[in-house]
Design an enzyme around this catalytic site. Structure first.
Site: not given
Length: 431
Positions: A221, A351, A409
């Site tokens: 990630d 982000y 994930h």
């Protein structure tokens, strides 16, 4: 549950778990829990011991807020197409408020040697787990969102003590597991600039402070582009990296994903499958990413004020099916960490800091600039299965590529022994 009863229950939990912190990992005999000496650091670069000790009133307040949750009406469909289903989230949140025990999670962390050091004005929390085997390779591993160091804990035994898990002593690692800035028990940046490149430089500084002359890095990630940024920067001592969400999508695919068009012509079967997975993710499942990349402060108010809102936001990740591989307690360990450290907004800002730099897009992550060795493991439940053809285009010094048959994930969390075996194989040639 009223406040007095909640406090009494918490006190009982604390007494029952008082000895857990010294028993957990020690019972397995896998790790030297405490370094023989604290690293000597220059003035201002001190490495301080750290211990988790959440106040009882924080847990009482959390349970009070959960009990007062104002629920929305039920979704109007029979699937997850509108988001997390009401009944499923109610079940999780009600257990959170009545059956979940944070003190067990706290004991897991306190059974390990934890430290804090300040880098560029921000406190960095990390776990340091040393192997009992000589010549263990130093390895820094980086978690992602909505993860934390919790997702890496089950790999400590297999990585530091391979013989206990069917491996070889010469494949052992010394582990450094930091919490990213704005996440967990690390500090929150008060200004801008803590992007992937900045975190990569901070990790190189951390390994330098710990006295490692050579080491390797791993990430998934956000941890994958952080590790890739380290490889681009090539700090002294970094030998290579392993990633399990590589940025392999080539320019022609990236352009179509951005425009929302059909698959480019000439793709192989594996490439087409990868494109379709990415296309589905871009169209259906990355709303959280767009929101946090553009309005982290706005979404932060809801996530910071409502436990149920935070749980839904995290739970909806991974296609809203985290229970496929994780227990309720494991999910809630992570969600509760975000709540107790008030890090929903500060973690979301990562982000915003990185804007439109797609995590799976080769050009966005500047993979062509990486000359250090790169190793990749592809897990079948990941956002997409990176094809080897794309991987070799993206990384010019790809020394290891392997597709495994299980894991997703959160591979280190879901399949810790398989994940650890992959790291041993991936880095063997760099020892």
């Amino acid at each position: 549950m009223n406040t007095s009863k909640a406090t009494e229950a918490i006190d009982q939990d604390r007494r029952r778990l008082l000895g857990a912190a010294t028993m957990g990992i020690a019972a397995a005999g896998a790790v030297s829990l405490f370094p023989s000496r604290l690293v000597t650091a220059p003035a201002g670069d001190a490495i301080r011991p750290f211990r988790v000790d959440v106040a009882d009133d924080q847990l009482v307040d959390l349970r009070r807020r959960i009990a007062a949750t104002r629920w929305p009406d039920r979704e109007t469909v029979d699937d997850r197409s509108q988001g997390v289903q009401l009944a499923k989230l109610q079940e999780l949140v009600r257990y959170w408020g009545t059956g979940y025990d944070w003190r067990k999670a706290e004991a897991k962390l306190n059974a390990l040697p934890q430290f804090i050091t300040t880098i560029d004005g921000v406190d960095i929390h990390f776990i340091r787990a040393r192997s009992r085997h000589p010549n263990a390779m130093p390895l820094i591993m980086t978690h992602g969102w909505p993860g934390s160091v919790f997702e890496l804990l089950k790999t400590i035994g297999p990585l530091t003590d391979p013989p206990a898990y069917g491996g070889r002593a010469e494949d052992a690692f010394d582990l450094v597991l930091p919490s990213m800035p704005g996440y967990g028990f690390s500090g929150k940046p008060t200004g801008t600039g803590w992007d992937l490149d900045h975190i990569a430089r901070a990790w190189a500084e951390l390994m330098k402070r710990l006295g490692y002359a050579s080491y390797v890095a791993q990430g998934r990630d956000w941890g994958a582009p952080v590790s890739s940024a380290m490889a681009r920067q090539a700090p002294a001592g970094l030998l290579g990296i392993h990633i399990n969400l590589p940025a392999t999508a080539p320019p022609e695919v990236a352009a179509v994903l951005s425009a929302g068009g059909p698959a480019p012509a000439g793709l192989s079967e594996k490439e087409r499958a990868a494109f379709e997975s990415l296309d589905t993710f871009y169209k259906k499942y990355r709303a959280y990413s767009v929101m946090m990349a553009t309005r982290p402060q706005t979404i932060g108010y809801a996530l910071t004020d409502s436990p149920a809102g935070l749980a839904a936001w995290v739970y909806d990740y991974n296609n809203g099916e985290p229970e496929r591989s994780l227990t309720r307690d494991e999910m809630l360990d992570d969600i509760t960490l975000y709540w107790l450290t008030d890090s929903a907004t500060s973690s979301a800002r990562l982000y915003w800091e990185n804007g439109a730099r797609g995590i799976t897009i080769a050009a966005a992550q500047k993979t062509a600039e990486i000359s250090l060795p790169v190793a990749i493991t592809v897990f079948p439940g990941e956002i997409y299965r990176a094809p080897e053809t794309w991987a070799r285009r993206a990384y010019r010094n790809l020394i290891y590529f392997h597709e495994v048959d299980k894991g997703g994930h959160f591979a280190a969390w879901e399949e810790p022994e398989l994940f650890s075996a992959e790291l041993r194989a991936a880095f063997r040639s760099l020892r």
